[in-house]
Each structure stands twice: as structure tokens, then as C-alpha cells.
Design a protein around this motif. Structure first.
Motif, PDB file in Angstrom:
ATOM      1  N   PRO A  93       0.702  -1.161   0.038  1.00 59.45           N
ATOM      2  CA  PRO A  93      -0.017   0.027  -0.144  1.00 59.45           C
ATOM      3  C   PRO A  93       0.920   1.256   0.151  1.00 59.45           C
ATOM      4  O   PRO A  93       1.737   1.452   0.800  1.00 59.45           O
ATOM      5  N   LEU A  94       0.403   2.158  -0.761  1.00 59.22           N
ATOM      6  CA  LEU A  94       1.047   3.437  -0.914  1.00 59.22           C
ATOM      7  C   LEU A  94       0.391   4.692  -0.501  1.00 59.22           C
ATOM      8  O   LEU A  94       0.885   5.553   0.143  1.00 59.22           O
ATOM      9  N   PHE A  95      -0.873   4.628  -0.750  1.00 54.61           N
ATOM     10  CA  PHE A  95      -1.848   5.599  -0.115  1.00 54.61           C
ATOM     11  C   PHE A  95      -3.195   5.347  -0.450  1.00 54.61           C
ATOM     12  O   PHE A  95      -3.670   4.451  -1.149  1.00 54.61           O
ATOM     13  N   VAL A  96      -3.939   5.785   0.695  1.00 56.72           N
ATOM     14  CA  VAL A  96      -5.511   5.518   0.596  1.00 56.72           C
ATOM     15  C   VAL A  96      -6.255   7.042   0.754  1.00 56.72           C
ATOM     16  O   VAL A  96      -5.625   7.919   1.321  1.00 56.72           O
ATOM     17  N   GLN A  97      -7.504   6.862   0.356  1.00 56.45           N
ATOM     18  CA  GLN A  97      -8.295   8.273   0.276  1.00 56.45           C
ATOM     19  C   GLN A  97      -9.737   7.830   0.649  1.00 56.45           C
ATOM     20  O   GLN A  97     -10.139   7.066  -0.179  1.00 56.45           O
ATOM     21  N   MET A 155     -16.666  11.400   1.079  1.00 59.49           N
ATOM     22  CA  MET A 155     -18.010  10.968   0.926  1.00 59.49           C
ATOM     23  C   MET A 155     -18.040   9.683   0.639  1.00 59.49           C
ATOM     24  O   MET A 155     -18.052   8.877   1.777  1.00 59.49           O
ATOM     25  N   HIS A 156     -18.776   9.057  -0.305  1.00 65.28           N
ATOM     26  CA  HIS A 156     -18.991   7.731  -0.548  1.00 65.28           C
ATOM     27  C   HIS A 156     -17.965   6.892  -1.431  1.00 65.28           C
ATOM     28  O   HIS A 156     -18.172   6.098  -2.004  1.00 65.28           O
ATOM     29  N   TYR A 157     -16.769   7.564  -1.355  1.00 66.89           N
ATOM     30  CA  TYR A 157     -15.610   6.999  -2.218  1.00 66.89           C
ATOM     31  C   TYR A 157     -14.482   6.504  -1.265  1.00 66.89           C
ATOM     32  O   TYR A 157     -14.099   7.348  -0.251  1.00 66.89           O
ATOM     33  N   TYR A 158     -14.113   5.050  -1.424  1.00 69.06           N
ATOM     34  CA  TYR A 158     -12.868   4.987  -0.881  1.00 69.06           C
ATOM     35  C   TYR A 158     -11.917   4.476  -2.103  1.00 69.06           C
ATOM     36  O   TYR A 158     -12.341   3.722  -2.967  1.00 69.06           O
ATOM     37  N   LYS A 159     -10.722   5.040  -1.851  1.00 67.94           N
ATOM     38  CA  LYS A 159      -9.681   4.598  -3.107  1.00 67.94           C
ATOM     39  C   LYS A 159      -8.317   4.125  -2.291  1.00 67.94           C
ATOM     40  O   LYS A 159      -7.842   4.784  -1.417  1.00 67.94           O
TER      41      LYS A 159
END
Length: 378
Positions: A219-223, A226-230
Motif C-alpha cells: 500500500p502506498l496511499f489511501v483516500q 464522501m462515499h468514495y474509498y480508494k
């Protein structure tokens, strides 16, 4: 041909987009003629920054594969704003969406786009041969991405980047635990830090699929927004020598939360039965060097001003334990008015514990202190 009267021109970053007018005025963006969510702009802004940071050090062909492109908002921005990208493959099963995407590419005078109308897994399978893979593979579906992860990993180069979006919040937040277990191989607990559990379930799912393929993810980054997970993960064609799957034990009696690699239900603070989320990813959510590169790259693009602040919080929490406390949650436990976030962190650090704000919730913090220690300090 798509009627111009059905579309409106907007700008994201430095890219001109043609979007269905209904998407700009209706609360729920319509599916016809094609789906576009203007509120996902910050999600696309972060993608541009993350891809730019990643491509600075990637050695292979700089090819971008967008498997569920819609009208091409993300992929045409990649083609237009990232000069290092050599070729962008824009795929969708909706011919109307692809027609709009082609018009957007023409509007921005980008010539390195290849368009294809195909089911996402079919498209990714066509790019699974060694010389046809992508440096970056994006999966951005309606709902869960789980059925595309296998194909997405196969379509990524060794050392490539896989970016995965999930929007099925009701599943990831515990309203349908059986569906979550089926799609993500783990179950959540309904808690204040549900955003983090959701992201760790997504990473856990990717990790389990990768392990089956004898591939390692980093894993490098998560964000989340609202209703988005990436989630952004590096794909390495080698097996992992470290098990970073486990569980989060949460006690709803005293508020204690504890990370464990074993299945157990007894709360270490009050000794009552607790709930267990997982199996899920319990390793780091962020790679500090990568996020630092994102902070450097952020200055080069026209993105939402909140991006920099969020990235700086990511740096602060890189090595912090999983889970966070919200100031409202603590106030409820203490039956008192909430203390400011900055003051809370200052008090906890002053008592000799680590504490930092978190990018996952603007009114929350992470710490290595237990809940009883936190409550005693504040």
C-alpha cells in the motif's frame, strides 16, 4: 452522435470536460446518457497527484489502463495533465460514454488515447500479456471492485500501480455483513472509525487475491471522500515474507480497540466480550516516501486546496497504530463538552504517548494510548 445540448463543459485541473447536464443539477447523477459524478473531483485530483508521484520512478512503459472509464474524466485528465504518460487506454461497456470520452479527448487535443468498448475483466485480460500490461491500472466501478481485482493484478506490470475504488458503503460499514464477507473476505464492526475499517477490508481483499496469485502488494496511499474509498498499491511479482492480515477487536462497553493477529473476543480493559472486525489489512496504509513525493507533485497541478492538508496529515500518521478516536466519541464517553482536536493531541503527547491527527476524519486522532489512558489524560 451525442447532442451538444445534452452536455455542459466544465474544467477539472487543466482539462476541459464535457459532462451530462443532469449530473450538475440532480442530487443523484443520472445513468443516461452516461454516469458522471462531479463530487468525485477530489478523488480524481488525488489520482493525478498519486500517478505523477508514481511515474517519477517507474522504469517500464508508462501506459495507463482505465477499465471502467465512463466518460473518461480520469483517463483524459491523465493523458492531458501527465506529460510522462505514453499511452492511455480508455475502456467502458457503454458506447455513449465512450463517444463522450472521445469528444473530450478531441476537445483537449490529446492524441495518445486508445478507446475500447469491452467488459472490464475482458479488457484487463487482453492486457495481461507481459508486453501489453499497464504501469497503472485503475478500477473504478459502481459498488464493490472485488470481482475485478484478479484481472487488475494480472494486467499490471511488476512494480506497477493498481488503484481501486469502492463505493458500496452499506456493505463496508456493516449493514450487510454476509455480503461483506462474500465480497471482501472479512466483516466490519459498526464503529466511529468505520472509514478506516472499510479501507483495511479493501486492502485485505486485494492482499488475499494477490497472495493466491503469488504476488505481493505494498500500500502506498489511501483516500476517502464522501462515499468514495480508494486504495493505491504497488504490485510486485514475488511472495510476501510478512503476514499483515489480522483483526481489530472493538469493545462497545468501554470503547477499547485493539489490533490482533488472532481470533479473540475478550476486552483487555474491561474483560467483557468484544466484537471482531476482519480479517483485514493491519499494516501501514501509507508509504511515507511516496506521500512525500505526492506533496512535492501537488504543487505542479491545479487541484483542490484541501489535497495538501490531507497529504500532510498522512505523513504525520504514517507509523501510527490502526484505528482512531473522534473528539465527539470521547466527549460522549466523558459526558462532557468536546475538547478541541489540537488540545487533545497536545495533552496526550504531553503524557508521553504518540498522537497525531488523521487524514481519514478531520475531527479525529490516532494514538498508541489505550482508551482508558486517553480518558484519564483528557
Amino acid at each position: 452522435m451525442q447532442l451538444e445540448s445534452d452536455l455542459a463543459e466544465i474544467v477539472e485541473g487543466t482539462t476541459r470536460l464535457l459532462v451530462p447536464k443532469g449530473a450538475l443539477v440532480e442530487k443523484v447523477p443520472p445513468m443516461e446518457p452516461a454516469f458522471f459524478n462531479p463530487r468525485a473531483k477530489i478523488n480524481r485530483d488525488f489520482s493525478i497527484i498519486a500517478y505523477a508521484a508514481f511515474l517519477k520512478t517507474f522504469k517500464g512503459p508508462k501506459v495507463f489502463l482505465d477499465s471502467l472509464a465512463g466518460i473518461g474524466a480520469r483517463s483524459v485528465r491523465v493523458a492531458n495533465e501527465l506529460n510522462s504518460v505514453e499511452k492511455v487506454f480508455i475502456n467502458d461497456v457503454n458506447p455513449k460514454a465512450l463517444e463522450i470520452a472521445e469528444n473530450i479527448a478531441k476537445l483537449n487535443n490529446v492524441t495518445n488515447c486508445v478507446f475500447s468498448e469491452n467488459e472490464a475483466c475482458r479488457f484487463l485480460s487482453l492486457h495481461s500479456k507481459r508486453d501489453q500490461r499497464g504501469a497503472i491500472v485503475d478500477i473504478d466501478p459502481f459498488g464493490s471492485p472485488s470481482k475485478y481485482i484478479d484481472c487488475g493484478i494480472r494486467a499490471a506490470f511488476h512494480g506497477g500501480l493498481l488503484s481501486v475504488t469502492a463505493t458500496d458503503l452499506t456493505v463496508l460499514h456493516g449493514l450487510f455483513p454476509a455480503a461483506c464477507k462474500r465480497k471482501y473476505y472479512g466483516v466490519p464492526v459498526r464503529v466511529e472509525y468505520g472509514d478506516e475499517i472499510a479501507l483495511r477490508l479493501i486492502l485485505g481483499c486485494i492482499n488475499i487475491v494477490a497472495g493466491r496469485l503469488d504476488v505481493k502488494i505494498v500500500p502506498l496511499f489511501v483516500q476517502n471522500n464522501m462515499h468514495y474509498y480508494k486504495a493505491y498499491v504497488k504490485v510486485l511479482v514475488k511472495t510476501s515474507d510478512k503476514d499483515e492480515m489480522g483483526y481489530i477487536l472493538h469493545c462497545k462497553n468501554c470503547g477499547n480497540r485493539h489490533v490482533t493477529s488472532e481470533v479473540k473476543y475478550e476486552c483487555e480493559v474491561c474483560n467483557l466480550k468484544a466484537e471482531l472486525a476482519g480479517p483485514l489489512w493491519i499494516g501501514n496504509l501509507y508509504n511515507k516516501d511516496f506521500v512525500n513525493e505526492m506533496i512535492i507533485e501537488e504543487k505542479q497541478f491545479q487541484v483542490d486546496k484541501s489535497c495538501k492538508k490531507i497529504l500532510e496529515r498522512c505523513i504525520d500518521e504514517t507509523d501510527m497504530p490502526p484505528t482512531y478516536f473522534t473528539i465527539d466519541e470521547l466527549a460522549h464517553m466523558k459526558h462532557s463538552a468536546p475538547i478541541s482536536l489540537a488540545k487533545t493531541i497536545e495533552k496526550i503527547q504531553g503524557a508521553g504517548f504518540r498522537a497525531s491527527a488523521t487524514s481519514l476524519n478531520p475531527a479525529a486522532f490516532k494514538t498508541d494510548a489505550r482508551v482508558d489512558e486517553v480518558l484519564s489524560i483528557i
